[in-house]
Write an enzyme that holds these catalytic residues in place. Structure first.
Site, PDB file in Angstrom:
ATOM      1  N   THR A  47      12.901   6.505  10.386  1.00 12.93           N
ATOM      2  CA  THR A  47      13.955   5.563  10.775  1.00 12.93           C
ATOM      3  C   THR A  47      13.757   4.227  10.072  1.00 12.93           C
ATOM      4  OG1 THR A  47      14.123   6.612  12.937  1.00 12.93           O
ATOM      5  CG2 THR A  47      15.054   4.400  12.719  1.00 12.93           C
ATOM      6  N   SER A  65       5.921  -6.460  -1.927  1.00 12.72           N
ATOM      7  CA  SER A  65       5.543  -6.540  -0.516  1.00 12.72           C
ATOM      8  C   SER A  65       6.121  -7.794   0.112  1.00 12.72           C
ATOM      9  CB  SER A  65       4.011  -6.553  -0.389  1.00 12.72           C
ATOM     10  OG  SER A  65       3.631  -6.726   0.960  1.00 12.72           O
ATOM     11  N   GLY A  66       6.657  -7.658   1.342  1.00 10.40           N
ATOM     12  CA  GLY A  66       7.311  -8.775   1.998  1.00 10.40           C
ATOM     13  C   GLY A  66       6.374  -9.884   2.446  1.00 10.40           C
ATOM     14  N   HIS A  67       5.210  -9.520   2.977  1.00 10.99           N
ATOM     15  CA  HIS A  67       4.381 -10.567   3.585  1.00 10.99           C
ATOM     16  C   HIS A  67       3.617 -11.400   2.555  1.00 10.99           C
ATOM     17  CE1 HIS A  67       0.157  -8.885   3.564  1.00 10.99           C
ATOM     18  NE2 HIS A  67       0.843  -7.807   3.221  1.00 10.99           N
ATOM     19  N   CYS A 111      -7.882  -6.657   1.680  1.00 10.61           N
ATOM     20  CA  CYS A 111      -8.162  -5.257   1.984  1.00 10.61           C
ATOM     21  C   CYS A 111      -9.631  -4.904   1.780  1.00 10.61           C
ATOM     22  CB  CYS A 111      -7.285  -4.346   1.127  1.00 10.61           C
ATOM     23  SG  CYS A 111      -5.535  -4.510   1.515  1.00 10.61           S
ATOM     24  N   THR A 170       0.832  -1.212   0.000  1.00 13.16           N
ATOM     25  CA  THR A 170       0.000   0.000   0.000  1.00 13.16           C
ATOM     26  C   THR A 170       0.862   1.255   0.000  1.00 13.16           C
ATOM     27  OG1 THR A 170      -1.855  -1.102   1.086  1.00 13.16           O
ATOM     28  CG2 THR A 170      -1.720   1.287   1.310  1.00 13.16           C
TER      29      THR A 170
END
Length: 379
Positions: free
Chosen positions: A236, A198-200, A322, A70
């Site tokens: 960060t 996206s990682g997941h 989503c 997103t």
């Protein structure tokens, strides 16, 4: 447990979790700190970025770490729109994009941008002729997903990229969240300027992602403050997330090479078993991505069937995660020309490289039982 909701999120790989834990514990310092511990964290961040760039076959400066799909999609679309609005305010996308693209474009319409939503055919594929006809002198961005998250349709990104190359002032953004590790895409040679990962979705961790941004592309950042990530994504850095994401990228690419054919075979088997159930109407085209299968069972209520399957520890979904809690019918299936009844009774099975033949057989068996039970109750 039979987990078939991998397009919503995948089960994190144990080695990915371990890399996150180790990086969190040993490199807790802020990479921006000037003391020695900060320097060590900064070195690890650089190492993670180099690893990711190597896997994607791009340069490290073209990799921006994000919090996921997103953020990547919003950063690319709004960033290009706000940075280049003086050049033009026209954007092209499709009617079947993920909400993070579709709604981002809708929000830009409120700011005075003009958006063309390309229609799709029955299989969910856009027309190249429609795309070419939609390009105007004031078009600044085309944003098109590679693999559709609900039905698995693959868009002809290579052809789209060739067209975009004819317009030097036009940017091409690709939402590759569902395709990475399942359907190959050459970032460097397809005319792509920006690409979201996206990682997941690849057995990495939630809150991790990548925005590939071709060298030379400029965008207006959504976040301002610390000037991290070349000032394109202040905040960060999620160092442990970046390290774990590099691990997930490497693992999924290895599985794509060694288990890609097996996944495709499983999808064919799933299609065959679903075809044997009289009430099922398959919505996913035969040449779709190998891990997604969408089908409808008109007359049933998906939330009821999914609950019944869940009681057997079999987990599938309806629309994208989503928008799955929204009651209305699938916007994607309606765009493909399907009836409201078919679009409101759709189910999505999404597999991973860990899915087995036994999983598919048990799922198909319980699905038939759930449909029969539902019919019996409704009689």
């Amino acid at each position: 447990m039979i987990y078939l909701d991998n397009s919503a999120t995948t089960i994190p790989d144990p080695s990915v979790i371990k890399s996150f834990e180790q990086a969190s514990a040993q490199f807790f310092a802020n990479p921006s700190s000037i003391h020695q511990l900060g320097g060590q964290s900064e070195q690890l961040l650089t190492k993670a970025k180099n690893q990711v760039a190597s896997i994607l076959d791009v340069t490290p400066s073209e990799v921006i770490f994000t919090s996921g799909g997103t953020e990547g999609n919003n950063t690319a679309i709004k960033g290009i729109a706000l940075e280049h609005h003086k050049r033009g305010k026209h954007i092209i996308t499709t009617e079947i994009e993920h909400p993070s693209v579709y709604d981002a474009c809708k929000s830009l319409e409120d700011l005075g941008f003009d958006v063309t939503y390309l229609p799709v055919n029955k299989n969910g594929v856009i027309s190249i002729e429609d795309l070419e006809a939609a390009i105007r002198k004031d078009t600044i961005l085309i944003s098109i997903m590679h693999v559709n998250n609900e039905i698995g349709t693959i868009q002809p990104i290579e052809k789209i990229g060739e067209i975009c190359k004819q317009y030097p002032k036009l940017f091409l953004h690709v939402d590759h969240v569902q395709g990475f590790g399942k359907v190959p895409l050459d970032l460097k040679n397809c005319g792509i300027d920006l690409c979201t990962l996206s990682g997941h979705k690849i057995h990495g961790l939630k809150g991790t992602g990548i925005l590939y941004m071709r060298q030379g592309v400029k965008l207006f950042p959504l976040f301002h403050g610390g000037n991290q990530e070349q000032s394109f994504r202040s905040g960060t850095e999620n160092l442990a997330g970046a390290v774990s994401l590099g691990k997930a990228l490497r693992l999924i690419k290895e599985k794509e090479q060694t288990q890609g054919a097996e996944l495709k075979s499983l999808q064919a088997m799933l299609r065959e078993k679903l075809t044997e159930i009289a009430e099922v109407q398959i919505n996913t085209p035969p040449d779709a991505a190998p891990h997604i299968m969408n089908f409808s069972v008109p007359g049933t209520k998906p939330e009821v069937i999914i609950h019944m399957l869940g009681e057997q520890e079999i987990y599938i979904s309806t629309k994208s995660a989503c928008s799955s809690k929204q009651k209305e019918e699938s916007r994607i299936l309606l765009a493909c020309g399907h009836s409201k009844e078919r679009a409101s009774s759709a189910y999505r099975v999404s597999m991973s490289y860990s899915t087995t033949k036994e999983d598919i057989l048990q799922f198909a068996d319980y699905l038939q039982k759930a449909i029969n039970q539902f019919r019996k109750v409704m009689e």
